[in-house]
Write an enzyme that holds these catalytic residues in place. Sequence first.
Site, PDB file in Angstrom:
ATOM      1  CG  ASP A  31      -2.194   1.157   1.509  1.00  0.00           C
ATOM      2  OD1 ASP A  31      -1.780   2.253   0.789  1.00  0.00           O
ATOM      3  OD2 ASP A  31      -3.310   0.816   1.111  1.00  0.00           O
ATOM      4  CG  HIS A  99      -8.029  -2.758  -3.113  1.00  0.00           C
ATOM      5  ND1 HIS A  99      -9.600  -2.324  -2.801  1.00  0.00           N
ATOM      6  CD2 HIS A  99      -8.125  -2.489  -1.620  1.00  0.00           C
ATOM      7  CE1 HIS A  99      -9.400  -1.507  -2.922  1.00  0.00           C
ATOM      8  NE2 HIS A  99      -8.105  -1.040  -1.314  1.00  0.00           N
TER       9      HIS A  99
END
Length: 116
Positions: A31, A99
């Site tokens: 991320d 996701h």
Amino acid sequence: MPEPSVFSQIISGEIEVPRVYEDDLCIVIRDRSPQAPTHLLIIPRKPLANLSEANGDDKPLLGHLMWVAAELGRKLGLEGYRLVVNNGRSAGQTVFHLHIHLLAQREMREQDLAAH
């Protein structure tokens, strides 16, 4: 037709991002705004906007995404981790391509949420 999501552009190679893992069904990246020391995104190659869009034919894919999360946990030696799926804008979803967030290596509290 909607614009391709940033995840679709990453999957296609239009945007280059290092991949932690990939196979024929999904990719895993870090991320860019981590909420924990380990914060990975498990992204199916199939462009489902969110979990609500999945249907019966997607059951094997959804199971595979969970298996990938468990496999990464084992390979990274994670004692514990949290998996988060935001479904819809009101749940904090900001990228409309399904996701799973895998967060680990910090104490997780019930009120912690991961956006995207």
